[in-house]
Design a protein around this motif. Structure first.
Motif, PDB file in Angstrom:
ATOM      1  N   ILE A 115       0.835  -1.207   0.000  1.00 32.80           N
ATOM      2  CA  ILE A 115       0.000   0.000   0.000  1.00 32.80           C
ATOM      3  C   ILE A 115       0.865   1.250   0.000  1.00 32.80           C
ATOM      4  CG2 ILE A 115      -1.916  -1.152   1.153  1.00 32.80           C
ATOM      5  CD1 ILE A 115      -0.982   0.089   3.783  1.00 32.80           C
ATOM      6  N   PHE A 116       2.194   1.054  -0.202  1.00 31.18           N
ATOM      7  CA  PHE A 116       3.119   2.170  -0.157  1.00 31.18           C
ATOM      8  C   PHE A 116       3.674   2.415  -1.541  1.00 31.18           C
ATOM      9  CE2 PHE A 116       3.145   0.183   4.016  1.00 31.18           C
ATOM     10  CZ  PHE A 116       2.914   1.254   4.869  1.00 31.18           C
ATOM     11  N   ALA A 117       4.247   3.669  -1.721  1.00 26.71           N
ATOM     12  CA  ALA A 117       4.918   4.054  -2.957  1.00 26.71           C
ATOM     13  C   ALA A 117       6.148   4.863  -2.584  1.00 26.71           C
ATOM     14  CB  ALA A 117       3.984   4.851  -3.861  1.00 26.71           C
ATOM     15  N   VAL A 118       7.119   5.002  -3.555  1.00 28.07           N
ATOM     16  CA  VAL A 118       8.365   5.715  -3.314  1.00 28.07           C
ATOM     17  C   VAL A 118       8.617   6.672  -4.475  1.00 28.07           C
ATOM     18  CG1 VAL A 118       9.796   3.971  -4.415  1.00 28.07           C
ATOM     19  CG2 VAL A 118      10.807   5.458  -2.669  1.00 28.07           C
ATOM     20  N   ASP A 119       9.180   7.844  -4.160  1.00 24.44           N
ATOM     21  CA  ASP A 119       9.566   8.799  -5.196  1.00 24.44           C
ATOM     22  C   ASP A 119      10.900   8.357  -5.761  1.00 24.44           C
ATOM     23  OD1 ASP A 119      11.099  11.460  -5.992  1.00 24.44           O
ATOM     24  OD2 ASP A 119       8.937  11.800  -6.182  1.00 24.44           O
ATOM     25  N   GLN A 167      -0.116   5.116  -0.709  1.00 25.85           N
ATOM     26  CA  GLN A 167      -0.751   5.276  -2.004  1.00 25.85           C
ATOM     27  C   GLN A 167      -2.145   5.849  -1.827  1.00 25.85           C
ATOM     28  OE1 GLN A 167      -0.656   1.981  -4.636  1.00 25.85           O
ATOM     29  NE2 GLN A 167       1.498   1.446  -4.189  1.00 25.85           N
ATOM     30  N   GLU A 168      -2.640   6.385  -2.919  1.00 26.56           N
ATOM     31  CA  GLU A 168      -3.976   6.941  -2.895  1.00 26.56           C
ATOM     32  C   GLU A 168      -4.991   5.824  -2.661  1.00 26.56           C
ATOM     33  OE1 GLU A 168      -4.847  10.024  -2.924  1.00 26.56           O
ATOM     34  OE2 GLU A 168      -2.803  10.800  -3.181  1.00 26.56           O
ATOM     35  N   GLY A 169      -5.934   6.076  -1.732  1.00 25.84           N
ATOM     36  CA  GLY A 169      -6.973   5.096  -1.412  1.00 25.84           C
ATOM     37  C   GLY A 169      -6.556   4.055  -0.413  1.00 25.84           C
ATOM     38  N   ALA A 170      -5.289   4.044   0.052  1.00 29.04           N
ATOM     39  CA  ALA A 170      -4.814   3.042   1.010  1.00 29.04           C
ATOM     40  C   ALA A 170      -4.893   3.583   2.423  1.00 29.04           C
ATOM     41  CB  ALA A 170      -3.385   2.643   0.678  1.00 29.04           C
TER      42      ALA A 170
END
Length: 916
Positions: free
Chosen positions: A181-185, A194-197
């Protein structure tokens, strides 16, 4: 001549001046990018392989002298290069590392032997992508509240790459972006939701994120290389009070038994705060459904019964329990509810019980006939089964124990109470002859209770016999033996049949029938078989009897068996010869056979042994005890030897022969045997009508030719003894000629299987002789007619020297002359007025003699008269034969003898007795 010294002097002065003005060598400066010279502005990649030729030092000496090169380093630095002093080739001898040394300071030198020139140069080490990114400030652990909004930044990671250029730039990625549910630049390394998580402490308290750092890539050892590094970020979720209390161990069921006391705990409800990070205390309460029968402890969650189970009006209670969080926060407290089912349960304290007509009963009896119909109900049994408990405690199964598939019970499953029915399942097994009493048990056992209470009842059935069996013999076949001389009424064999039925149905009566049963009787009760009182048994007439015996009960059911009776032979017959006095002829070197028949049926009673009980003389014959063959003793090989040992010098030998059987007691019979002995072997006969030749060869043979004068007639017989002593009487009416073994005899022997061929050949020869005789007679007739008188034609025959003695096997006819005839013999030729039937005349032309054999087989004609050397074995006394009239010999066989025999055969047409 004058210029020479001046020139030499000038040259010497010039050399001296030059020696005093020597110039130093120097390096060439070829500029940037050059691979030879003085290494000015020279750079080298850090991934250059050790041992590579990296540069060439190049210089010169102004005077043109050869130069040498060298490289030196500061003592505190590494010696990374070596140089060839002559060629100036520089070689890398140690690895380069730009991250540790990005430039190298080197002193290069050139020398011409007199002067040394040195220069200090700086060599630049260029970068290669040989370093991987490295994360800083590890490990990474982050605490994030579970109510953090989506898209929020939660942490930033950083990685450093010591390379320059693209090899030193770093980008960031998640190793598994699809399952998180995560993201990285990618540029900054910043982590965010993340969006919606959303985060949920109750679902997952910790998240592990793997971040991948990747450089921009670069050349290394001639290839493009990209290096990566990974780091794990641990995200711990911080709990927030946002979850209602939860119950543990749902669903909830409780039981109140009929013996439960008021105030007893029925069950316990357990709940806890849904927020596990900082849980709050909870309290319990009954919302509804109790009707005052139950109470609950608000702290522990225990439910108690307040009334006696007998006072409870319902079987099942549905309660609703509520749990509430206790906190200091402003606002409503979190709550939760759960249903609780409480069942009033009857105790399983009554086992199933069997009842008869008068109450509880555990033994039931009845009587019934064997083999009842399939599916019949045992109506004599009146059984009821009951369980006083309620619900599941009153459910039980019915089974038959020990019935072995003979009966079945219905119903098989009972709730509370049922009527028990027993049905016949296997009628064949209900057999009085196997079991007179059948016993089994009825078993009632509870189905779903832990106690599995059960009870049993015995069922006893007395079986009544019926006539359901057929008498059976102990064997299908009975074999017996009895002597043939057994008197009437003798016991033979006892048969036995059994009928397992009782009473009159088990009584067996016996009888016999069949073609072989006429001479036998059977006792109707005991089964003893014996012979008829008048029976007379004879093994020679019938040696075996077989018939059937029948066993029958009172209702006519029966079975059969077969009886085989063998008569044992008794030695009650004597051996019998065909005649008490027998006569035979023996060919010298062969045997004669006698035979006696014993009419007994079996061995050894019918086996016969032979012996000579009396013989005159006693030392002439031997007999084979088993075959009855009689031979001369081995010492007797000729007729002369036989005559020499005979005292009387007679021609007939008499033997008393005994035939004795091997029975016990043994019987014997004697017979008188008269034997004539001859050395004749082969004879040819031409029958009267139709003419045909017979050859007697291949079997022991004896022949005798005898002339018998009786009633004014002559009779000539040929008697042939065949195999087994059989005698064949053949009478010849046309022609008889005996031959020694020669070509003609060999021809006739070869054609013995085709007599027509022999007859044809002999007939042809006879026709030729007749034709020649007719021609001679015709010529003589016309000669006499021409002279008008009949002149006798006389032939004078002179007898030649006697033939040499021959070693032929056997002569057929020996001609003896009464005295030696030295004078000439005359023979009148035949003419047309001759009487062909006269005894004294010569052979007529139409019946010439057979062609003569070769001269080597000519008989001895020196004897005075003709005789046949065969001794007669006939009981009739011998009659003297008249010697034939001497005739001229036209062949080795005397024509007078042939003519005489022919005339006798033609005059005697009736059968005469053969003399053996």
């Amino acid at each position: 001549m004058g210029r020479g010294p001046r020139a030499a002097l000038a040259l010497g002065l010039l050399c001296l001046c030059l020696a005093q003005a020597n110039f130093a060598p120097y390096f060439f400066d070829n500029g940037v990018g050059s691979s030879s010279g003085n290494m000015a502005l020279f750079s080298l990649p850090e991934d250059t392989p050790v041992g590579s030729h990296v540069y060439t030092l190049n210089g010169t000496d102004p005077e043109g002298d050869p130069v040498s090169y060298s490289i030196s380093f500061d003592p505190s630095t590494r010696r990374v290069f070596s140089v060839d002093p002559t060629s100036g080739n520089v070689t890398l001898v140690e690895e380069l590392d730009r991250e540790r040394e990005d430039e190298l300071e080197v002193t290069i030198s050139i020398s011409d032997g007199l002067s040394l020139v040195s220069e200090k140069v700086v060599i630049l080490v260029t970068d290669a992508n040989d370093e991987a990114p490295r994360f800083t400030q590890e490990p990474y652990v982050v605490l994030v509240p579970e109510d953090t909004p989506a898209g929020s930044s939660i942490f930033k990671v950083q990685a450093v790459d010591q390379d320059t250029g693209s090899g030193g730039s770093v980008a960031y990625f998640l190793q598994n972006p699809h399952s998180t549910i995560f993201a990285v630049d990618h540029l900054s390394g910043e982590l965010h939701l993340q969006e919606g998580a959303t985060l949920d402490y109750e679902k997952s308290r910790t998240h592990l994120i793997t971040v991948l750092a990747k450089d921009g890539g670069g050349r290394l050892h001639g290839a493009d290389m990209v290096f990566t590094a990974t780091a794990t970020v641990t995200v711990n979720v911080e709990d927030i009070q946002d979850t209602a209390p939860i119950f543990v161990g749902t669903p909830y069921y409780g039981y109140v038994y009929e013996d439960t006391l008021p105030g007893s705990e029925v069950l316990k409800v357990v709940a806890m705060d849904g927020d596990q990070g900082k849980p709050h205390r909870v309290v319990y309460s009954l919302v509804n459904g109790s009707d005052g029968a139950f109470a609950m402890n608000e702290t522990s969650g225990s439910i108690f019964v307040r009334q006696s189970p007998a006072q409870l009006r319902r079987e099942v209670y549905e309660l609703l329990v509520q749990v509430t969080e206790v906190s200091s926060a402003v606002g409503p407290a979190a709550q939760a509810v759960v249903p609780v089912t409480i069942r009033i349960v009857d105790l399983n304290n009554h086992p199933p019980t069997f009842y008869g007509e008068s109450g509880p009963q555990n033994r039931f009896e009845l009587s019934m006939e064997e083999h009842p119909p399939q599916g019949e109900i045992l109506r004599g049994l009146r059984i009821t089964v009951n369980d006083s408990d309620q619900g599941a405690n009153a459910k039980f199964n019915l089974q038959l124990v020990g019935a072995g598939g003979v009966f079945r019970v219905v119903p098989q499953t009972v709730l509370n109470e049922a009527q028990v029915t027993v049905i016949v399942e296997n009628s064949a097994a209900i057999d009085f002859e196997k079991f007179q009493v059948l016993t089994f048990k009825l078993l009632a056992i509870e189905v779903s209770t832990p106690e599995k209470f059960s009870s049993t009842a015995d069922v006893i059935i007395q079986l009544l016999d019926t006539n359901d069996n057929v008498p059976k013999f102990t064997s299908h076949h009975y074999f017996a033996k009895i002597p043939e001389n057994a008197p009437g009424g003798s016991s033979v064999v006892a048969v036995t049949a059994m009928d397992p039925d009782t009473g009159p149905w088990g009584e067996v009566r016996y009888s016999i029938y069949g073609t072989g049963a006429d001479l036998f009787l059977i006792h109707p009760s005991t089964g003893l078989i014996y012979t008829q009182p008048w029976a007379s048994l004879d093994a020679e007439a019938t040696s075996r009897y077989n018939f059937y015996v029948k066993a029958e009960d009172m209702e006519g059911k029966f079975s059969l068996a077969e009886v085989f009776i063998t008569l044992l032979d008794i030695n009650d017959h004597r051996p019998q010869f065909g005649q008490s006095v027998q006569e035979t002829t023996m060919v010298l070197g062969t045997s004669v056979k006698i035979q006696a028949i014993d009419q007994d049926a079996e061995e050894p009673n019918n086996l016969v042994d032979y012996s000579i009980t009396h013989a005159e003389p006693a030392n002439v014959f031997d007999i084979d005890a088993h075959t009855g063959e009689i031979r001369l003793k081995h010492s007797i090989r000729s007729l002369d030897a036989l005559y020499n040992i005979t005292p009387s010098g007679g021609c007939t030998w008499s033997l008393e022969v005994q035939a004795k059987d091997r029975g016990s007691p043994s019987f014997s019979t004697t017979a008188l045997l008269r034997i004539d002995i001859t050395d004749t072997e082969v004879a040819f006969l031409l029958d009267r009508s139709p003419p045909s030749y017979h050859i007697c060869k291949g079997v022991p043979l004896s022949r005798k030719f005898k002339t018998h004068q009786g009633g004014g007639s002559s009779d000539t017989c040929c008697v042939i003894q065949g195999p087994g002593g059989d005698q064949l009487d053949t009478r010849a009416g046309s022609l008889l000629q005996t031959l020694s073994r020669g070509p003609m005899a060999a021809f006739l022997i070869q054609t013995k299987d085709n007599p027509l061929k022999a007859v044809g050949v002999l007939t042809g020869l006879t026709a030729v002789i007749v034709a020649v005789t007719v021609l001679i007679s015709t010529a003589t007739f016309w000669r006499n007619k021409k002279s008008n008188k009949v002149l006798p034609v006389r032939r004078v025959l002179r007898r030649g020297p006697p033939p040499e003695p021959r070693s032929a096997g056997v002569e057929w006819l020996k001609v003896r002359r009464a005295k030696a005839a030295e004078s000439e013999l005359t023979e009148d030729p035949p003419n047309e007025n001759c009487n062909n039937n006269s005894m004294g005349g010569s052979l007529p032309p139409r019946a010439p003699a057979l062609p003569p054999p070769p001269p080597r087989v000519a008989p001895n004609v020196s004897a005075a008269h003709w005789t046949v050397p065969t001794v007669s074995g006939s009981l009739t006394p011998k009659k003297p034969q008249e010697p034939p009239k001497p005739k001229a010999l036209g062949s080795p066989i005397p024509s007078t003898l042939i003519s005489e025999l022919k005339q006798k055969f033609e005059k005697k047409r009736i059968d005469g007795r053969a003399y053996c």
